[in-house]
Design a protein around this motif. Structure first.
Motif, PDB file in Angstrom:
ATOM      1  N   ALA A   9       0.750  -1.297  -0.078  1.00  0.00           N
ATOM      2  CA  ALA A   9       0.009  -0.034  -0.028  1.00  0.00           C
ATOM      3  C   ALA A   9       0.966   1.155  -0.111  1.00  0.00           C
ATOM      4  CB  ALA A   9      -0.883  -0.001   1.231  1.00  0.00           C
ATOM      5  N   THR A  10       1.848   1.246   0.608  1.00  0.00           N
ATOM      6  CA  THR A  10       2.683   2.522   0.790  1.00  0.00           C
ATOM      7  C   THR A  10       3.540   2.430  -0.467  1.00  0.00           C
ATOM      8  OG1 THR A  10       3.117   2.122   3.238  1.00  0.00           O
ATOM      9  CG2 THR A  10       4.860   3.282   1.861  1.00  0.00           C
ATOM     10  N   TYR A  11       3.949   1.315  -1.144  1.00  0.00           N
ATOM     11  CA  TYR A  11       4.663   1.605  -2.410  1.00  0.00           C
ATOM     12  C   TYR A  11       3.642   2.091  -3.563  1.00  0.00           C
ATOM     13  CZ  TYR A  11       7.313   0.185  -6.470  1.00  0.00           C
ATOM     14  OH  TYR A  11       7.967  -0.031  -7.736  1.00  0.00           O
ATOM     15  N   GLU A  12       2.381   1.591  -3.338  1.00  0.00           N
ATOM     16  CA  GLU A  12       1.324   2.042  -4.432  1.00  0.00           C
ATOM     17  C   GLU A  12       1.194   3.482  -4.231  1.00  0.00           C
ATOM     18  OE1 GLU A  12      -1.854  -0.845  -4.162  1.00  0.00           O
ATOM     19  OE2 GLU A  12      -0.763  -2.362  -5.112  1.00  0.00           O
ATOM     20  N   ALA A  13       1.121   4.070  -3.104  1.00  0.00           N
ATOM     21  CA  ALA A  13       1.003   5.340  -2.836  1.00  0.00           C
ATOM     22  C   ALA A  13       1.792   6.229  -3.410  1.00  0.00           C
ATOM     23  CB  ALA A  13       0.662   5.668  -1.211  1.00  0.00           C
ATOM     24  N   THR A  39      -0.205  -6.097  -9.900  1.00  0.00           N
ATOM     25  CA  THR A  39      -0.941  -7.099 -10.808  1.00  0.00           C
ATOM     26  C   THR A  39      -0.293  -8.365 -10.549  1.00  0.00           C
ATOM     27  OG1 THR A  39       1.176  -6.549 -12.335  1.00  0.00           O
ATOM     28  CG2 THR A  39      -0.884  -5.343 -12.794  1.00  0.00           C
ATOM     29  N   GLY A  40       0.418  -8.552  -9.616  1.00  0.00           N
ATOM     30  CA  GLY A  40       1.120  -9.957  -9.419  1.00  0.00           C
ATOM     31  C   GLY A  40       2.436 -10.044  -9.394  1.00  0.00           C
ATOM     32  N   GLY A  41       3.088 -10.948  -8.675  1.00  0.00           N
ATOM     33  CA  GLY A  41       4.524 -11.116  -9.041  1.00  0.00           C
ATOM     34  C   GLY A  41       5.419 -10.072  -8.907  1.00  0.00           C
ATOM     35  N   GLY A  42       5.032  -9.004  -7.989  1.00  0.00           N
ATOM     36  CA  GLY A  42       5.816  -7.892  -7.788  1.00  0.00           C
ATOM     37  C   GLY A  42       5.666  -6.988  -8.825  1.00  0.00           C
ATOM     38  N   CYS A  43       4.713  -6.822  -9.611  1.00  0.00           N
ATOM     39  CA  CYS A  43       4.566  -5.872 -10.714  1.00  0.00           C
ATOM     40  C   CYS A  43       3.673  -4.948 -10.437  1.00  0.00           C
ATOM     41  CB  CYS A  43       4.251  -6.546 -12.014  1.00  0.00           C
ATOM     42  SG  CYS A  43       5.344  -7.711 -12.539  1.00  0.00           S
ATOM     43  N   GLY A  70       6.710  -3.828 -15.247  1.00  0.00           N
ATOM     44  CA  GLY A  70       5.691  -2.775 -14.629  1.00  0.00           C
ATOM     45  C   GLY A  70       5.939  -1.200 -14.695  1.00  0.00           C
ATOM     46  N   LEU A  71       5.776  -0.704 -13.601  1.00  0.00           N
ATOM     47  CA  LEU A  71       6.024   0.998 -13.485  1.00  0.00           C
ATOM     48  C   LEU A  71       7.573   1.016 -12.969  1.00  0.00           C
ATOM     49  CD1 LEU A  71       2.665   1.991 -12.218  1.00  0.00           C
ATOM     50  CD2 LEU A  71       3.512   2.072 -14.536  1.00  0.00           C
ATOM     51  N   ALA A  72       7.932   2.057 -13.611  1.00  0.00           N
ATOM     52  CA  ALA A  72       9.295   2.376 -13.128  1.00  0.00           C
ATOM     53  C   ALA A  72       9.149   3.031 -11.529  1.00  0.00           C
ATOM     54  CB  ALA A  72      10.107   3.432 -13.893  1.00  0.00           C
ATOM     55  N   ALA A  73       9.901   2.894 -10.746  1.00  0.00           N
ATOM     56  CA  ALA A  73       9.671   3.438  -9.279  1.00  0.00           C
ATOM     57  C   ALA A  73      10.160   4.832  -9.146  1.00  0.00           C
ATOM     58  CB  ALA A  73      10.700   2.660  -8.358  1.00  0.00           C
ATOM     59  N   ASP A  74      10.745   5.449 -10.353  1.00  0.00           N
ATOM     60  CA  ASP A  74      11.295   6.776 -10.376  1.00  0.00           C
ATOM     61  C   ASP A  74      11.122   7.160 -12.048  1.00  0.00           C
ATOM     62  OD1 ASP A  74      13.463   8.948 -11.155  1.00  0.00           O
ATOM     63  OD2 ASP A  74      13.608   8.696  -8.917  1.00  0.00           O
TER      64      ASP A  74
END
Length: 132
Positions: A9-13, A39-43, A70-74
Motif C-alpha cells: 500500500a505504501t509503495y502504491e501510494a 498486478t501480481g509477481g511484484g509488478c 511494470g512501472l518504474a519506481a522513479d
C-alpha cells in the motif's frame, strides 16, 4: 493488514504520487479515476476503465506500464509508455495496444486509435522501445 500489505500500500501510494500527471490526464480525458495496482509477481501498473468495448458494452480497461515488467519506481527510470486495452469483463488477450518512448498521451492515443481502427496488438514485449 499484514506488514506485506502495508508495504504494498505504501509503495502504491508512492507510485500514485510519481504518476500523478498521468492519473490526472486519465481523469481529464476520460472522466475516470485511474489507480496504481499490484498486478501480481511484484509488478505494478496504472489501470483505469476508459469506456466500453465496442460492440459489447463491457468495460474497456486500460493498463499502462513503463518498464518490463511494470512501472518504474522513479520517473528517470521510465523506458517507454506501453498501453494495453482489455475487455474488463472477459480479460484475456489484449484488444489493442499503443506504445511511445516519451509520451503517455501519445501511447494512449495510439491504443485507442488502434482499437477504433481494428488494428490488432502489435507486440507484447518491448526491446529498446521498439517492436520485437
Amino acid at each position: 493488514m499484514t506488514d506485506r500489505d502495508d508495504h504494498i500500500a505504501t509503495y502504491e501510494a508512492r507510485l500514485a504520487r510519481i504518476y500523478a500527471p498521468e492519473l490526472t490526464s486519465l481523469e481529464n480525458r476520460f472522466d475516470t479515476v485511474g489507480a496504481i495496482v499490484d498486478t501480481g509477481g511484484g509488478c505494478t501498473a496504472i489501470e483505469a476503465v476508459i469506456g466500453t468495448v465496442p460492440g459489447s458494452g463491457h468495460p474497456l480497461q486500460l493498463v499502462v506500464t513503463t518498464t518490463e515488467p511494470g512501472l518504474a519506481a522513479d520517473r528517470a527510470d521510465i523506458l517507454y509508455w506501453s498501453v494495453g486495452l482489455y475487455d474488463g469483463d472477459e480479460g484475456g488477450d489484449t484488444l489493442a495496444d499503443g506504445h511511445h518512448t516519451e509520451s503517455f498521451d501519445a501511447a494512449v492515443d495510439a491504443a485507442v486509435r488502434n482499437l477504433e481502427e481494428g488494428i490488432a496488438p502489435t507486440f507484447e514485449n518491448l526491446h529498446d522501445g521498439e517492436p520485437e
